[in-house]
Design a protein around this motif. Structure first.
Motif, mmCIF file in Angstrom:
data_model
loop_
_atom_site.group_PDB
_atom_site.id
_atom_site.type_symbol
_atom_site.label_atom_id
_atom_site.label_comp_id
_atom_site.label_asym_id
_atom_site.label_seq_id
_atom_site.Cartn_x
_atom_site.Cartn_y
_atom_site.Cartn_z
ATOM 1 N N ALA A 298 12.910 -44.812 -12.092
ATOM 2 C CA ALA A 298 11.948 -45.815 -12.528
ATOM 3 C C ALA A 298 12.597 -47.190 -12.510
ATOM 4 O O ALA A 298 13.812 -47.315 -12.678
ATOM 5 C CB ALA A 298 11.433 -45.495 -13.928
ATOM 6 N N GLY A 299 11.776 -48.204 -12.311
ATOM 7 C CA GLY A 299 12.313 -49.553 -12.234
ATOM 8 C C GLY A 299 11.869 -50.427 -13.386
ATOM 9 O O GLY A 299 10.954 -50.091 -14.136
ATOM 10 N N PRO A 300 12.499 -51.592 -13.548
ATOM 11 C CA PRO A 300 12.226 -52.469 -14.681
ATOM 12 C C PRO A 300 11.227 -53.573 -14.346
ATOM 13 O O PRO A 300 10.830 -53.769 -13.196
ATOM 14 C CB PRO A 300 13.601 -53.085 -14.942
ATOM 15 N N ALA B 213 12.190 -58.420 -3.828
ATOM 16 C CA ALA B 213 11.777 -57.107 -4.320
ATOM 17 C C ALA B 213 11.602 -56.191 -3.114
ATOM 18 O O ALA B 213 10.582 -56.278 -2.415
ATOM 19 C CB ALA B 213 10.483 -57.205 -5.107
ATOM 20 N N ARG B 214 12.609 -55.371 -2.869
ATOM 21 C CA ARG B 214 12.482 -54.407 -1.764
ATOM 22 C C ARG B 214 11.213 -53.589 -1.937
ATOM 23 O O ARG B 214 10.519 -53.262 -0.966
ATOM 24 C CB ARG B 214 13.731 -53.523 -1.736
ATOM 25 N N ARG B 215 10.901 -53.278 -3.179
ATOM 26 C CA ARG B 215 9.666 -52.565 -3.502
ATOM 27 C C ARG B 215 9.145 -53.104 -4.830
ATOM 28 O O ARG B 215 9.794 -52.933 -5.855
ATOM 29 C CB ARG B 215 9.937 -51.062 -3.600
ATOM 30 N N GLY B 216 7.982 -53.785 -4.809
ATOM 31 C CA GLY B 216 7.482 -54.256 -6.084
ATOM 32 C C GLY B 216 6.645 -55.506 -6.029
ATOM 33 O O GLY B 216 6.148 -55.918 -4.983
ATOM 34 N N MET C 215 16.514 -63.394 -8.577
ATOM 35 C CA MET C 215 16.041 -62.121 -9.139
ATOM 36 C C MET C 215 15.933 -61.169 -7.964
ATOM 37 O O MET C 215 15.238 -61.465 -6.978
ATOM 38 C CB MET C 215 14.696 -62.283 -9.841
ATOM 39 N N ALA C 216 16.637 -60.025 -8.030
ATOM 40 C CA ALA C 216 16.716 -59.193 -6.841
ATOM 41 C C ALA C 216 16.825 -57.715 -7.164
ATOM 42 O O ALA C 216 17.477 -57.310 -8.130
ATOM 43 C CB ALA C 216 17.922 -59.611 -5.993
ATOM 44 N N SER C 217 16.150 -56.921 -6.327
ATOM 45 C CA SER C 217 16.311 -55.472 -6.288
ATOM 46 C C SER C 217 16.217 -55.052 -4.831
ATOM 47 O O SER C 217 15.215 -55.319 -4.170
ATOM 48 C CB SER C 217 15.218 -54.776 -7.100
ATOM 49 N N TYR C 218 17.282 -54.403 -4.344
ATOM 50 C CA TYR C 218 17.336 -54.014 -2.940
ATOM 51 C C TYR C 218 17.104 -52.514 -2.765
ATOM 52 O O TYR C 218 17.404 -51.958 -1.719
ATOM 53 C CB TYR C 218 18.692 -54.408 -2.351
ATOM 54 N N THR C 219 16.540 -51.858 -3.782
ATOM 55 C CA THR C 219 16.345 -50.412 -3.764
ATOM 56 C C THR C 219 14.895 -50.061 -3.449
ATOM 57 O O THR C 219 14.013 -50.931 -3.393
ATOM 58 C CB THR C 219 16.708 -49.799 -5.127
ATOM 59 N N ASP C 220 14.619 -48.776 -3.304
ATOM 60 C CA ASP C 220 13.260 -48.293 -3.068
ATOM 61 C C ASP C 220 12.521 -47.975 -4.362
ATOM 62 O O ASP C 220 11.512 -47.273 -4.346
ATOM 63 C CB ASP C 220 13.299 -47.036 -2.182
ATOM 64 N N ILE C 221 13.007 -48.475 -5.476
ATOM 65 C CA ILE C 221 12.378 -48.258 -6.774
ATOM 66 C C ILE C 221 11.488 -49.458 -7.106
ATOM 67 O O ILE C 221 11.895 -50.613 -6.952
ATOM 68 C CB ILE C 221 13.443 -48.065 -7.868
ATOM 69 N N GLN C 222 10.280 -49.191 -7.561
ATOM 70 C CA GLN C 222 9.315 -50.243 -7.880
ATOM 71 C C GLN C 222 9.824 -51.117 -9.029
ATOM 72 O O GLN C 222 10.227 -50.621 -10.083
ATOM 73 C CB GLN C 222 7.972 -49.621 -8.275
ATOM 74 N N VAL C 223 9.806 -52.451 -8.825
ATOM 75 C CA VAL C 223 10.201 -53.409 -9.849
ATOM 76 C C VAL C 223 9.132 -54.494 -9.956
ATOM 77 O O VAL C 223 8.272 -54.626 -9.083
ATOM 78 C CB VAL C 223 11.565 -54.061 -9.538
#
Length: 376
Positions: A123-125, A184-187, A152-160
């Motif tokens: 799960a993502g934040p 946001a890679r995903r979000g 602000m960054a997320s490079y994963t496949d988890i929804q943020v």
């Protein structure tokens, strides 16, 4: 805080020295200076719970980048404008974004909020900033540092989700995305009731921010509502302009609602698909917004477009309130999709008047219906 973050358990914790123990459940931190702020950021990042960091009004001039770098899915919000009441710190919030300033003093990036989970996290934040200013940040062009003010960054496949509510981002410079770099890679990337002004990308493009949303599970893409983007300067690298830049993967949307773009060099909005990276192309829409020049590879589907001079009070000095003779007063859409907005604007005034919204980051509270109709 109201209506933004899930209910936080526990009482307000004033960090007068570096934290000696990490919170094991949701916590609310009250901070008054830079060491306390970084200690709270580090402690919250180490927790898997949902945390809020309350900043008392003032100027936070750190000697180096403020950093929240977390492997955990816990939500994190930084909220400004707090004051002491009857000896109790952070007892009341004053809704004026200019009263709480995080500054890089022209030396370094101001703030980074990064999500770096291990493979076991599913799960993502949601990370958010509310009721504060990010100013005078610097991202070194020689090292290609994006987001002089904020990253602000997320490079994963988890929804943020990345939220900016009632935030001023001004006078920052960076290699790309001078004011902010949002990835946001995903979000979802959501910017509401905010002002980006006098930001720059001296050797590249997208002076105010660069935002990338490639895929998503729930609310997806980039939402910008009731915000103002003005006086962006850049080199215009590769035909990209000096306003904002958005890259959208397949199924992702850019929505511009009730927003004003003014005096940005080269172009106001640059929109690109992500097909070249294997993510496909999204789509972009604008409603009740003032958008001038476009650039990029994707079109902007605009309805109820605004035109002409917004008639700001003093745009050269970054006063982007609408004058009483502005044609845009009460010209905004009354509701925005994907969550609502706070009940006040950047100056603390009510967000609606006469049951209508003004486009941009401020709500004019002096315009009078009688005089507007020519009655003396």
């Amino acid at each position: 805080m109201t209506g933004i973050i899930r209910r936080l358990a526990g009482s307000c914790i004033a960090l007068c020295t570096c934290a000696t123990a990490l919170p094991t459940s949701a916590a609310t931190y009250c901070v008054t200076n830079v060491p306390e702020l970084q200690a709270a950021l580090s402690a919250a990042a180490a927790s898997s719970a949902d945390d809020e960091i309350k900043l008392q009004q003032g100027i936070y001039a750190a000697s180096q980048q403020l950093l929240y770098n977390s492997p955990n899915p816990g939500w994190a919000f930084l909220t400004g404008g707090w004051i002491q009441v009857s000896g109790t710190p952070c007892a009341q919030q004053v809704g004026i974004a200019a009263n709480t300033i995080l500054t890089g003093s022209g030396q370094h990036q101001v703030l980074g909020m990064l999500f770096n989970p291990p493979g076991s996290v599913s799960a993502g934040p949601r990370y958010g900033l509310q009721n504060l200013s990010i100013r005078d940040g610097y991202g070194d062009s020689a090292t290609f540092q994006r987001g002089g003010g904020l990253q602000m960054a997320s490079y994963t496949d988890i929804q943020v989700e990345f939220w900016l509510d009632n935030v001023i981002v001004a006078n920052n410079a960076g290699y790309f995305g001078g004011g902010a770099d949002l990835y946001a890679r995903r979000g979802l990337i959501r910017i509401v009731n905010s002002q980006f002004s006098n930001n720059s990308a001296p050797t590249s493009a997208t002076a105010h921010f660069s935002a990338i949303s490639l895929a998503g599970d729930g609310p997806n893409g980039i939402l910008i509502a009731n915000s103002t983007f003005a006086n962006g300067q850049c080199a215009g690298l590769g035909g990209r302009g000096c306003g904002i830049g958005a890259m959208l993967g397949a199924g992702m949307r850019l929505d511009l609602i009730n927003s004003l773009f003014f005096n940005n060099a080269v172009s106001d909005v640059n929109i690109e698909g992500a097909a070249a990276g294997g993510f496909g192309n999204g789509a972009a829409f604008a409603n009740y917004s003032l958008v001038g020049t476009l650039s990029g590879t994707l079109p902007l589907n605009a309805t109820n477009a605004l035109g002409g001079d917004p008639r700001f009070v003093d745009a050269p000095n970054q006063d982007f309130r609408l004058r009483n003779d502005s044609p845009f007063i009460n010209a905004g859409l009354g509701a925005i999709p994907i969550y609502g907005y706070l009940g006040y604007d950047l100056s603390g005034s009510l967000r609606t008047r006469f049951a209508a919204l003004d486009p941009g980051a401020y709500e004019n509270q002096t315009w009078d219906l009688i005089f507007a109709n020519g009655f003396q």
